[in-house]
Motif scaffolding. Structure first.
Motif, PDB file in Angstrom:
ATOM      1  N   GLN A   1       3.754   2.174   2.239  1.00  5.30           N
ATOM      2  CA  GLN A   1       3.640   2.482   3.663  1.00  5.30           C
ATOM      3  C   GLN A   1       3.320   1.186   4.396  1.00  5.30           C
ATOM      4  OE1 GLN A   1       0.197   4.846   5.436  1.00  5.30           O
ATOM      5  NE2 GLN A   1       1.843   6.345   5.587  1.00  5.30           N
ATOM      6  N   GLY A   2       4.016   0.926   5.492  1.00  2.50           N
ATOM      7  CA  GLY A   2       3.796  -0.306   6.225  1.00  2.50           C
ATOM      8  C   GLY A   2       3.957  -0.116   7.714  1.00  2.50           C
ATOM      9  N   THR A   3       3.440  -1.081   8.483  1.00  4.58           N
ATOM     10  CA  THR A   3       3.552  -1.057   9.936  1.00  4.58           C
ATOM     11  C   THR A   3       4.241  -2.325  10.407  1.00  4.58           C
ATOM     12  OG1 THR A   3       1.388  -2.102  10.238  1.00  4.58           O
ATOM     13  CG2 THR A   3       1.454   0.310  10.157  1.00  4.58           C
ATOM     14  N   ALA A   4       4.880  -2.225  11.565  1.00  3.11           N
ATOM     15  CA  ALA A   4       5.555  -3.382  12.152  1.00  3.11           C
ATOM     16  C   ALA A   4       5.473  -3.287  13.667  1.00  3.11           C
ATOM     17  CB  ALA A   4       7.009  -3.441  11.705  1.00  3.11           C
ATOM     18  N   LYS A   5       5.299  -4.440  14.295  1.00  5.61           N
ATOM     19  CA  LYS A   5       5.264  -4.529  15.755  1.00  5.61           C
ATOM     20  C   LYS A   5       6.685  -4.672  16.274  1.00  5.61           C
ATOM     21  CE  LYS A   5       2.769  -7.006  19.408  1.00  5.61           C
ATOM     22  NZ  LYS A   5       1.801  -8.116  19.672  1.00  5.61           N
TER      23      LYS A   5
ATOM     24  N   LEU B   1       0.860  -1.179   0.000  1.00  4.05           N
ATOM     25  CA  LEU B   1       0.000   0.000   0.000  1.00  4.05           C
ATOM     26  C   LEU B   1       0.894   1.226   0.000  1.00  4.05           C
ATOM     27  CD1 LEU B   1      -2.540  -1.070   2.792  1.00  4.05           C
ATOM     28  CD2 LEU B   1      -2.450  -1.775   0.396  1.00  4.05           C
ATOM     29  N   THR B   2       0.513   2.282  -0.725  1.00  3.30           N
ATOM     30  CA  THR B   2       1.383   3.448  -0.850  1.00  3.30           C
ATOM     31  C   THR B   2       0.858   4.630  -0.055  1.00  3.30           C
ATOM     32  OG1 THR B   2       0.345   4.520  -2.754  1.00  3.30           O
ATOM     33  CG2 THR B   2       1.823   2.676  -3.211  1.00  3.30           C
ATOM     34  N   ASP B   3       1.745   5.597   0.158  1.00  2.00           N
ATOM     35  CA  ASP B   3       1.391   6.788   0.922  1.00  2.00           C
ATOM     36  C   ASP B   3       0.475   7.723   0.150  1.00  2.00           C
ATOM     37  OD1 ASP B   3       3.455   7.228  -0.884  1.00  2.00           O
ATOM     38  OD2 ASP B   3       4.297   8.887   0.257  1.00  2.00           O
ATOM     39  N   LEU B   4       0.276   7.485  -1.153  1.00  2.00           N
ATOM     40  CA  LEU B   4      -0.613   8.331  -1.961  1.00  2.00           C
ATOM     41  C   LEU B   4      -2.013   7.747  -2.069  1.00  2.00           C
ATOM     42  CD1 LEU B   4       1.791   9.348  -4.888  1.00  2.00           C
ATOM     43  CD2 LEU B   4       1.259  10.608  -2.793  1.00  2.00           C
ATOM     44  N   GLY B   5      -2.292   6.681  -1.320  1.00  2.00           N
ATOM     45  CA  GLY B   5      -3.618   6.091  -1.342  1.00  2.00           C
ATOM     46  C   GLY B   5      -3.806   5.019  -2.383  1.00  2.00           C
ATOM     47  N   GLY B   6      -2.752   4.709  -3.150  1.00  2.00           N
ATOM     48  CA  GLY B   6      -2.832   3.666  -4.159  1.00  2.00           C
ATOM     49  C   GLY B   6      -2.155   2.398  -3.702  1.00  2.00           C
ATOM     50  N   VAL B   7      -1.807   1.548  -4.657  1.00  2.00           N
ATOM     51  CA  VAL B   7      -1.148   0.282  -4.355  1.00  2.00           C
ATOM     52  C   VAL B   7      -0.058   0.012  -5.383  1.00  2.00           C
ATOM     53  CG1 VAL B   7      -3.117  -0.787  -3.187  1.00  2.00           C
ATOM     54  CG2 VAL B   7      -2.922  -0.979  -5.676  1.00  2.00           C
ATOM     55  N   ASN B   8       0.927  -0.773  -4.978  1.00  2.00           N
ATOM     56  CA  ASN B   8       1.885  -1.368  -5.900  1.00  2.00           C
ATOM     57  C   ASN B   8       1.438  -2.800  -6.139  1.00  2.00           C
ATOM     58  OD1 ASN B   8       3.295   1.032  -5.669  1.00  2.00           O
ATOM     59  ND2 ASN B   8       4.834   0.207  -4.269  1.00  2.00           N
ATOM     60  N   VAL B   9       1.377  -3.219  -7.406  1.00  2.00           N
ATOM     61  CA  VAL B   9       0.830  -4.532  -7.721  1.00  2.00           C
ATOM     62  C   VAL B   9       1.768  -5.317  -8.617  1.00  2.00           C
ATOM     63  CG1 VAL B   9      -1.546  -3.693  -7.527  1.00  2.00           C
ATOM     64  CG2 VAL B   9      -0.434  -3.758  -9.778  1.00  2.00           C
ATOM     65  N   SER B  10       1.625  -6.644  -8.561  1.00  2.00           N
ATOM     66  CA  SER B  10       2.286  -7.550  -9.498  1.00  2.00           C
ATOM     67  C   SER B  10       1.260  -7.905 -10.562  1.00  2.00           C
ATOM     68  CB  SER B  10       2.768  -8.805  -8.767  1.00  2.00           C
ATOM     69  OG  SER B  10       3.336  -9.729  -9.683  1.00  2.00           O
TER      70      SER B  10
ATOM     71  N   VAL C   1       5.089   0.602  14.829  1.00  2.00           N
ATOM     72  CA  VAL C   1       5.687   1.740  14.134  1.00  2.00           C
ATOM     73  C   VAL C   1       5.242   1.749  12.678  1.00  2.00           C
ATOM     74  CG1 VAL C   1       7.801   0.495  13.528  1.00  2.00           C
ATOM     75  CG2 VAL C   1       7.865   2.982  13.758  1.00  2.00           C
ATOM     76  N   THR C   2       5.095   2.953  12.115  1.00  2.00           N
ATOM     77  CA  THR C   2       4.680   3.133  10.722  1.00  2.00           C
ATOM     78  C   THR C   2       5.787   3.845   9.946  1.00  2.00           C
ATOM     79  OG1 THR C   2       2.346   3.279  11.339  1.00  2.00           O
ATOM     80  CG2 THR C   2       2.954   4.135   9.174  1.00  2.00           C
ATOM     81  N   PHE C   3       6.176   3.262   8.811  1.00  2.00           N
ATOM     82  CA  PHE C   3       7.203   3.852   7.955  1.00  2.00           C
ATOM     83  C   PHE C   3       6.704   3.923   6.520  1.00  2.00           C
ATOM     84  CE2 PHE C   3      10.044   2.057  11.280  1.00  2.00           C
ATOM     85  CZ  PHE C   3      10.684   3.221  11.647  1.00  2.00           C
ATOM     86  N   THR C   4       7.294   4.837   5.736  1.00  2.00           N
ATOM     87  CA  THR C   4       7.004   4.974   4.313  1.00  2.00           C
ATOM     88  C   THR C   4       8.314   4.916   3.539  1.00  2.00           C
ATOM     89  OG1 THR C   4       5.066   6.356   4.736  1.00  2.00           O
ATOM     90  CG2 THR C   4       5.996   6.427   2.522  1.00  2.00           C
ATOM     91  N   ARG C   5       8.344   4.087   2.501  1.00  2.00           N
ATOM     92  CA  ARG C   5       9.535   4.016   1.624  1.00  2.00           C
ATOM     93  C   ARG C   5       9.501   5.211   0.665  1.00  2.00           C
ATOM     94  NH1 ARG C   5      12.209   0.155  -1.763  1.00  2.00           N
ATOM     95  NH2 ARG C   5      13.841   1.371  -2.796  1.00  2.00           N
TER      96      ARG C   5
ATOM     97  N   TYR D   1       3.799   0.381 -10.137  1.00  2.00           N
ATOM     98  CA  TYR D   1       3.825   1.192  -8.929  1.00  2.00           C
ATOM     99  C   TYR D   1       2.780   2.304  -8.985  1.00  2.00           C
ATOM    100  CZ  TYR D   1       8.270  -1.214  -8.382  1.00  2.00           C
ATOM    101  OH  TYR D   1       9.242  -2.175  -8.275  1.00  2.00           O
ATOM    102  N   ASP D   2       2.268   2.654  -7.791  1.00  2.00           N
ATOM    103  CA  ASP D   2       1.352   3.793  -7.633  1.00  2.00           C
ATOM    104  C   ASP D   2       0.106   3.659  -8.509  1.00  2.00           C
ATOM    105  OD1 ASP D   2       2.775   5.248  -5.664  1.00  2.00           O
ATOM    106  OD2 ASP D   2       4.162   5.966  -7.203  1.00  2.00           O
TER     107      ASP D   2
END
Length: 309
Positions: free
Chosen positions: A265-269, A32-41, A217-221, A48-49
């Motif tokens: 954008q992703g989260t990790a415990k 899931l991306t920070d712009l509200g879209g997705v990266n897909v295969s 924690v939440t991070f964005t690439r 991307y996006d």
């Protein structure tokens, strides 16, 4: 729209024009991306996006979606089972949480005469206190004609989200002021980069007197840093309340809790031991570090959601 998305869209558009391609294709969400879209295969290529409609809710990595191909691919809908049951459970959990935060008094009246009706008990001394921001009342009675209700079980304190005061990158034992975000790795041979997020004393202050259940924690690439494909974050702890003037020394780590593609954008415990260190103040923040060009990448975000038990 990324170059890869445009190239794939143009290729699919040409295939459609010659009658060799379809207008809708299935794809799997990889991020899931920070712009509200997705990266897909999609068809063996990563796109991307890719934008999504508002109706595509509760998005998650691994979803299969229908994508309208063309010069600008767009997600049309999610494939698979109806998520209604999941949404129903989530709504009930939220409603229960809200209900427990509400204090209800059915009626509040007064006058110079005694109240009418049955069941009233005369209060001799009222007591009041505040616990976790909620008011508690206790009435001392001269005599009891109706047993007191039991005290409701206490609920954990509400979650707290802590955001960084600042962040940055270090190379060669000093701050790299040319970079806007924390970086890891070495793309040009100029030396391995390390990045850090700084929270002052806010994490320990938020945890004081409480029992921590988890920290997420939440991070964005960030875009424009290294390969677009997924790259792991090599996470460490550090002990600084603010950016150091010299080297950013690393604490416990690395922990590879997240792998993100560009824009994702992703989260990790965080590990339990890290939660203990951050809550006590023996650690103060998070850092990243890698050598070589393989995992060269930049990351933003860094907010930490702390839940209590």
């Amino acid at each position: 729209m990324s170059d890869a998305a445009l190239q794939l869209g143009e290729m699919l558009a040409r295939a459609m024009a010659t009658g060799s391609g379809g207008g809708i294709a299935s794809a799997q969400v990889i991020d899931l991306t920070d712009l509200g879209g997705v990266n897909v295969s999609l068809g063996g290529a990563t796109v991307y996006d890719v934008p999504c409609p508002d109706s595509y809710r509760s998005r998650k990595v691994g979803d299969w979606v229908a994508v309208r191909t063309g010069a600008k691919p767009v997600v049309m809908w999610r494939l698979g089972e109806d998520p209604g049951e999941t949404d129903h459970d989530t709504i009930r959990e939220l409603a229960d949480e809200v209900a427990h935060d509400v204090q209800i008094v059915r009626a509040a009246t007064w006058g110079t005469a005694a109240p009418s009706g049955t069941g009233w008990q005369q209060t001799t001394v009222p007591f009041v206190r505040k616990v976790d921001g909620k008011v508690e009342l206790y009435f001392q009675l001269a005599s009891i004609t109706d047993p007191s209700p039991t005290v409701p079980p206490s609920r954990p304190p509400n979650p707290v989200t802590v955001t960084p005061d600042s962040s940055g990158s270090w190379r060669g034992g000093r701050p790299d002021n040319y970079r806007d975000h924390p970086y890891q790795g070495d793309y040009t041979g100029g030396g391995a980069l390390r990045g850090g997020w700084f929270y002052g004393s806010k994490i320990a202050a938020a945890c004081a007197g409480k029992t921590v259940a988890s920290m997420v924690v939440t991070f964005t690439r960030q875009r424009g840093s290294g390969a677009n494909a997924k790259r792991p974050m090599h996470l460490y702890l550090h002990s600084y309340t603010s950016p150091p003037a010299g080297q950013l020394n690393l604490g416990d780590g690395p922990e590879d809790l997240l792998q993100l593609s560009v824009g994702a954008q992703g989260t990790a415990k965080l590990p339990a031991a890290w939660c203990t260190a951050l809550a006590s103040g023996s650690a103060r923040g998070l850092a990243i570090y890698a050598t070589g060009s393989t995992d060269y990448a930049a990351f933003g975000g860094g907010s930490i959601k702390i839940t209590f038990s």
